[in-house]
Design a protein around this motif. Sequence first.
Motif, short mmCIF file in Angstrom:
data_model
loop_
_atom_site.label_atom_id
_atom_site.label_comp_id
_atom_site.label_asym_id
_atom_site.label_seq_id
_atom_site.Cartn_x
_atom_site.Cartn_y
_atom_site.Cartn_z
N ASP A 165 -5.25 33.92 -56.24
CA ASP A 165 -5.82 35.23 -56.62
C ASP A 165 -4.57 35.97 -55.49
O ASP A 165 -4.23 36.93 -54.29
CB ASP A 165 -6.88 34.84 -55.31
CG ASP A 165 -7.22 36.58 -54.80
OD1 ASP A 165 -7.08 37.25 -56.14
OD2 ASP A 165 -8.29 36.65 -54.32
N SER A 214 -3.27 41.55 -58.03
CA SER A 214 -3.79 42.34 -57.49
C SER A 214 -3.24 43.58 -58.41
O SER A 214 -2.58 43.46 -59.10
CB SER A 214 -3.07 43.40 -56.44
OG SER A 214 -2.34 43.64 -55.96
N GLU A 264 -10.97 43.89 -63.89
CA GLU A 264 -10.54 44.12 -62.86
C GLU A 264 -10.30 46.15 -62.53
O GLU A 264 -10.91 46.69 -61.61
CB GLU A 264 -9.63 43.86 -62.23
CG GLU A 264 -9.11 44.66 -60.79
CD GLU A 264 -10.59 44.19 -59.56
OE1 GLU A 264 -10.39 43.89 -58.28
OE2 GLU A 264 -11.01 42.42 -60.39
#
Length: 969
Positions: free
Chosen positions: A713, A716, A772
């Motif tokens: 993770d 972004s 996303e």
Amino acid sequence: MPRRAVAAAIQEAEGDPQRLLRWGIALAMPLLFALALPASAPTGAPLPDLTTLSLLANAAFGVLGLAIFVIGWLGVGGERPLGATLLASLGLPMGLLSLCGFALRGALPTALHGNPAVWADWYWWLAHAVLPLALGGAVLVPRQAVATRALRRRMFQSSWGAALALVAGLALMPTAAEDVPVGPHAQPWLIIMLNVAAFALCLARRGRSVQGLALVAAAGLATLSELCTVCAHLQLAGPVYAVLALTVVLLTVHQGSFERPWRALLRSHREVVARKAAVQAALGSMPDAMLAVDRERRVSVINPACCRLLAVDAATMLGADPEPLMRPVWGEHADALFRDIDAVLAGREPPDDAERVVRVSVGGGDVMLEHRLAPAVDAKGGITGAVLLLRDVSEHWGLRERLEAADDHVRTLLDSSLDPVLLVNPAGIIVDLNPAVVRLTGRDRDSLLGRDSAEVFGDPDGVRIALRSALACGSVQSVARELARADGEHGEALCHIAPCSDARGEVKGAFVVIRSTAAADPAAGAASCDALTMLPNRRLFRDRLEEAIARSRRSGQSGAVLFLDLDDFKDVNDALGHGAGDELLKVVARRLCACLRGSDILARIGGDEFALLAEHLADPEDARMLAERLLAAVREPVQVAGAELAVTCSVGGSVFPFDLGGADALLRNADTAMFRAKEAGKNNSQFFSYDMSRSVRRRVEIRTHLRNAIRHDELSVVYQPRMVMEGNELAGAEALLRWNSAELGPVGPQEFIPVAEEAGLIVPIGEWVLREACAQAVRWRLASRRDVSVAVNISARQFRDTDIVKTVMDVLAETGLPSRLLELELTESVLMCDTARAVDTLQRLNAIGVRVALDDFGTGYSSLSYLKRFPLDCLKVDRSFVADITGEAHDEAIVRTIVALAHGLGMRVVAEGVETEEQLAMLRRLHCDEVQGYLLGRPAPPEHLLARLQDENAADHRRERQAWDAQPS
């Protein structure tokens, strides 16, 4: 006015020309006022006599002139500004002329001189004429020009000569009134014109001479002085202006003769002090002891390490003869030491056989000192003293003694061994052996020492291969070989080759233990060659490279390792089969061998990679020429399996001994350079630099950590808003990828995206970004109740190697985003790879309602034909055209053309990189549809964009409420 106040005013005026103008107007006001009054005397009337104040002012003029000369004569410094020196040299005749006029007018009675008034006018006129000439000459001198001592001496001697000539003229002047020529006051405008010309010249060249504005001020004051002499109301002000002009000149000469040289001397002094401090610091940090003596053999420098080593005090040693203090320490070696010091001071070299390591007594114990002597020379090469360097080598000396004892111990072990043992160096040369070898081979010790150890055996090549293999691998190798005795008999022997290394792990040789056996290994040398091309393999090549490096270090000659890799060799295997690939490798091997010199070695390292070792290069540039020959040889068409192939290769090189390290390091460097050649477009050669090594390590780190970025993770998405020109409303946002690695920190997209492309990671990363961004657009839509489009960049590999249409449909179905709110951004190079497939993909995307934008338009192919073929919805103008759109007419014309072209084809136009209000206004005038850039918003997290959407909704609601309230009830 005090000198410092005048100097400060001139200095301020030099930095502020308007201040100088105000000073000039203030000083000229009396003259202007007088010129405005009616004349009190008829035109052509003779000028009134000077008053006592005028006489004193002219006397001051003369005194100031002499003061200018004296200041210039007594100034400091070796080099001074030439302009200031010229002013000073002309101060003497100027002062004497003025004082002579003063003497004739006010001091000498008429009885002593027939007509002194007229001669006084002449002397004053000449004195006032010298001033503009001096100012004009000074301002013509370049700023950088300097006057040396010799030049100043000649200039001042010339001034004295002129002064003596004036004195002689004064003594020889006619005394009868009828013999005196008419005074210069009959034509006063001649000197006025001379001063005006000097003022104009100073004003024009004020920036190109030393203190140009000060010279302008002096010339202006001198001009005012002469103008006052023709004005009846201001005749008394003329000498005052002249004195002020000379005061400015005096300050200028003082600054050039004293202040500037003194500041230069202070700077030089500070530099000397700083250098002395640096030298003292360096001497204090030196681990070795250092002592310097001058020509009289007195100690001039001694560092703390020397004081500690010799147990002496620095204050005692400095300025003293070192012999009385050092002789007790040096003992029996003192005579030889000081004899060598005297030889160095006399300009002779100390004897070559002088003992460099001596045992001395310090602090009650013995210390082994290594000493070196060197002359101390000045800038001209003359010997100014001698420098003695001392180093405590007691520890090294003890280690040497222990090593000698260990060597004796090894010698004893060898001699007592029943098995024959050879000690060989990395080249296989016998450096030592035990008596058992002599008994086994039947040869004496002297005939074996220095010979190739392989000659002891009947198969020398096999032994050489085994020796190199053992040295390369660092492990024991055992081979069975036939032993050749001196009497001609042959017997089988088993050789155990054990490498021996030093304390740093570097292989220095090997022990060869020979034992009688009947076994043999006929395939022992098979591992050294490549079965396909019959070239040496990696192991043998590495052995040869180690030997070449050792030879290069001894001889100083350079060599090169070239790493060669065939471009796109996988495509040949996939299209024609591995048999065709093997045949291609054989052809390439033959062509490369044809390019070699006799001493070069070519090897197949593995797969489609070859390595070449070139020794004895006259110049490192020869390696580049060899690489170009290899490229040209491979580039020729090849007939393989009935097909003609156009094959190219990429070559990387490393040159030794310039590139440091052993064989493995050089191979690694050449491999790094080869990969850089691949990155540079293939079919070229690159040579290793340490910047490459850092770049490759960085790329490897990025590739390693990027594989886990999604799982951890660390990736972004940020969004940069796009605004519609009409209404200034938010149209959507462009999704931009960011990576904040836990190990590497923030990594820019321009750095990690190319690595992701190269490693094949861009496909899963691109799908993640698409999913996303679409999910975020849905969240915006639900939270703001507005349709917000999102633009996603698609990479070349993602567009080419995957079914992008299916991926988009799956993501839209999964997230629930309407297809009309998704826009895919593609670059021109992506579409031009396979135009037929690109057209089909774009048509399918258009069919499902997804918009497609062409990114960075104008920087690639920019062909009008493909704009007509491709179903595009939007053109994005590259930021390079927007950056200078307000200042470059060409950029404005390009953007105007792109907008007109897009609108003519039914496309929208988006301008990138808008950073100023002027750029935004220009794009609005050019009818651009949408804009994005730092002016409208930087890339930010999705929460920032949501807040902006909510603010716009609130503003829209207020406007609607105000419009509703404004309606008549």
